[in-house]
Design a protein around this motif. Sequence first.
Motif, PDB file in Angstrom:
ATOM      1  N   ALA A   1       6.415  -0.384   7.023  1.00 16.75           N
ATOM      2  CA  ALA A   1       6.325   0.010   5.616  1.00 16.75           C
ATOM      3  C   ALA A   1       6.989   1.361   5.369  1.00 16.75           C
ATOM      4  O   ALA A   1       7.613   1.578   4.325  1.00 16.75           O
ATOM      5  CB  ALA A   1       4.862   0.053   5.178  1.00 16.75           C
ATOM      6  N   ASP A   2       6.868   2.281   6.322  1.00 21.39           N
ATOM      7  CA  ASP A   2       7.505   3.595   6.166  1.00 21.39           C
ATOM      8  C   ASP A   2       9.022   3.463   6.086  1.00 21.39           C
ATOM      9  O   ASP A   2       9.687   4.178   5.325  1.00 21.39           O
ATOM     10  CB  ASP A   2       7.132   4.508   7.336  1.00 21.39           C
ATOM     11  CG  ASP A   2       5.690   4.977   7.271  1.00 21.39           C
ATOM     12  OD1 ASP A   2       5.033   4.791   6.227  1.00 21.39           O
ATOM     13  OD2 ASP A   2       5.207   5.541   8.276  1.00 21.39           O
TER      14      ASP A   2
ATOM     15  N   LEU B   1       9.816   2.234   2.626  1.00 25.60           N
ATOM     16  CA  LEU B   1       9.713   3.343   1.667  1.00 25.60           C
ATOM     17  C   LEU B   1      10.970   4.204   1.694  1.00 25.60           C
ATOM     18  O   LEU B   1      11.488   4.602   0.642  1.00 25.60           O
ATOM     19  CB  LEU B   1       8.480   4.186   1.981  1.00 25.60           C
ATOM     20  CG  LEU B   1       8.269   5.420   1.097  1.00 25.60           C
ATOM     21  CD1 LEU B   1       8.140   5.046  -0.370  1.00 25.60           C
ATOM     22  CD2 LEU B   1       7.027   6.194   1.558  1.00 25.60           C
TER      23      LEU B   1
ATOM     24  N   ARG C   1       0.828  -1.206   0.000  1.00 24.03           N
ATOM     25  CA  ARG C   1       0.000   0.000   0.000  1.00 24.03           C
ATOM     26  C   ARG C   1       0.861   1.254   0.000  1.00 24.03           C
ATOM     27  O   ARG C   1       0.601   2.197  -0.752  1.00 24.03           O
ATOM     28  CB  ARG C   1      -0.930   0.000   1.214  1.00 24.03           C
ATOM     29  CG  ARG C   1      -1.808   1.258   1.286  1.00 24.03           C
ATOM     30  CD  ARG C   1      -2.905   1.127   2.326  1.00 24.03           C
ATOM     31  NE  ARG C   1      -2.373   0.981   3.666  1.00 24.03           N
ATOM     32  CZ  ARG C   1      -3.146   0.792   4.753  1.00 24.03           C
ATOM     33  NH1 ARG C   1      -4.456   0.689   4.624  1.00 24.03           N
ATOM     34  NH2 ARG C   1      -2.587   0.671   5.939  1.00 24.03           N
ATOM     35  N   ARG C   2       1.902   1.272   0.825  1.00 22.31           N
ATOM     36  CA  ARG C   2       2.736   2.472   0.911  1.00 22.31           C
ATOM     37  C   ARG C   2       3.439   2.738  -0.413  1.00 22.31           C
ATOM     38  O   ARG C   2       3.522   3.902  -0.859  1.00 22.31           O
ATOM     39  CB  ARG C   2       3.762   2.318   2.038  1.00 22.31           C
ATOM     40  CG  ARG C   2       4.367   3.601   2.498  1.00 22.31           C
ATOM     41  CD  ARG C   2       3.337   4.630   2.933  1.00 22.31           C
ATOM     42  NE  ARG C   2       3.250   4.806   4.358  1.00 22.31           N
ATOM     43  CZ  ARG C   2       2.125   5.162   4.988  1.00 22.31           C
ATOM     44  NH1 ARG C   2       1.011   5.356   4.312  1.00 22.31           N
ATOM     45  NH2 ARG C   2       2.106   5.323   6.285  1.00 22.31           N
TER      46      ARG C   2
ATOM     47  N   TRP D   1       2.212  -0.330   9.239  1.00 24.63           N
ATOM     48  CA  TRP D   1       2.590   0.801   8.390  1.00 24.63           C
ATOM     49  C   TRP D   1       3.883   1.460   8.851  1.00 24.63           C
ATOM     50  O   TRP D   1       4.573   2.115   8.051  1.00 24.63           O
ATOM     51  CB  TRP D   1       1.450   1.820   8.287  1.00 24.63           C
ATOM     52  CG  TRP D   1       0.965   2.426   9.584  1.00 24.63           C
ATOM     53  CD1 TRP D   1      -0.132   2.040  10.305  1.00 24.63           C
ATOM     54  CD2 TRP D   1       1.533   3.528  10.314  1.00 24.63           C
ATOM     55  NE1 TRP D   1      -0.271   2.818  11.428  1.00 24.63           N
ATOM     56  CE2 TRP D   1       0.727   3.742  11.462  1.00 24.63           C
ATOM     57  CE3 TRP D   1       2.637   4.345  10.107  1.00 24.63           C
ATOM     58  CZ2 TRP D   1       0.993   4.738  12.394  1.00 24.63           C
ATOM     59  CZ3 TRP D   1       2.911   5.349  11.044  1.00 24.63           C
ATOM     60  CH2 TRP D   1       2.104   5.529  12.165  1.00 24.63           C
TER      61      TRP D   1
ATOM     62  N   GLU E   1       0.904   4.058  -2.848  1.00 23.51           N
ATOM     63  CA  GLU E   1       0.572   5.450  -2.526  1.00 23.51           C
ATOM     64  C   GLU E   1       1.661   6.410  -3.006  1.00 23.51           C
ATOM     65  O   GLU E   1       1.378   7.564  -3.349  1.00 23.51           O
ATOM     66  CB  GLU E   1       0.387   5.602  -1.009  1.00 23.51           C
ATOM     67  CG  GLU E   1      -0.887   4.962  -0.484  1.00 23.51           C
ATOM     68  CD  GLU E   1      -0.949   4.962   1.036  1.00 23.51           C
ATOM     69  OE1 GLU E   1      -2.053   4.771   1.562  1.00 23.51           O
ATOM     70  OE2 GLU E   1       0.106   5.144   1.693  1.00 23.51           O
TER      71      GLU E   1
END
Length: 265
Positions: A235-236, A239, A39-40, A232, A43
């Motif tokens: 996930a950050d 990213l 998802r990240r 998340w 996005e």
Amino acid sequence: MSAPYQAMPYRPFAELLDLSGKTAVVTGGSSGIGFAISRRLAEAGANVLIGSLAPERSGELMEAGYAVAFEVTDVSRPGDIQRLADIAVERFGCLDIWINNAGVYPLKAIDDVDADFWDGLHAINTRAVFLGAQAAQRQMRRQKGAGAIVNLSSICGHRPMANHCTYDASKGAVLAMTRSLAKDLSASNIRVNSISPGLTATPGNLEPELLEQHRQNNVLGNIGLGRAAEPWEIADAVLFLVSPLSSYVTGIDLLVDGGWLLHGS
């Protein structure tokens, strides 16, 4: 005579988290931490190919209009891994990011571990990480551009836990593999890093048996920030490692554990 110094171009802030035009593969990307990563990256503008045994939550991203595709993938089968890389290129035209996230977390006491258990766990947690990186770097080299590979290790690769020997060994291997791959691939401008999550609030970690183990081991009491990570938050960190923000970072392990290794006994 050495080549003259050439400065890297300055990137405006707005471009630092922009993955538009990039294609990412996320193994095990349809649930838990993997879904949060998928998802990240979506996005941030990336095309995302999720390779997992079942679609699970991947449909949510497609329904939201993101450029996301799903492919049934068993990472214990080498052919499935190469096929995933090929499909990414066929569908989106390139392969720029590869996230080796798929993994299993079965626990057994030393006397209960047999060769089949050991081999089955390492086929997914260790061998598939290498084969994924191998397939990714072949395509990235053909493209003659930059690439980023992130391998999911674990705090268990840094500190032992009871009945974790097989699992801990697999995650320790990921740490060593990441450093070696980074050294081999840096000349091709392919960066390789790993993430070591601590306790994370995924469906698997919220199962009663594991919650009881965490209680007995006083896991939350050993975490400096006093809580589990949200998926998340892992996930950050991923990213960061695949974006231009980390353009000069390779061969590291980013520990995302809320201070568990620092404070834990």
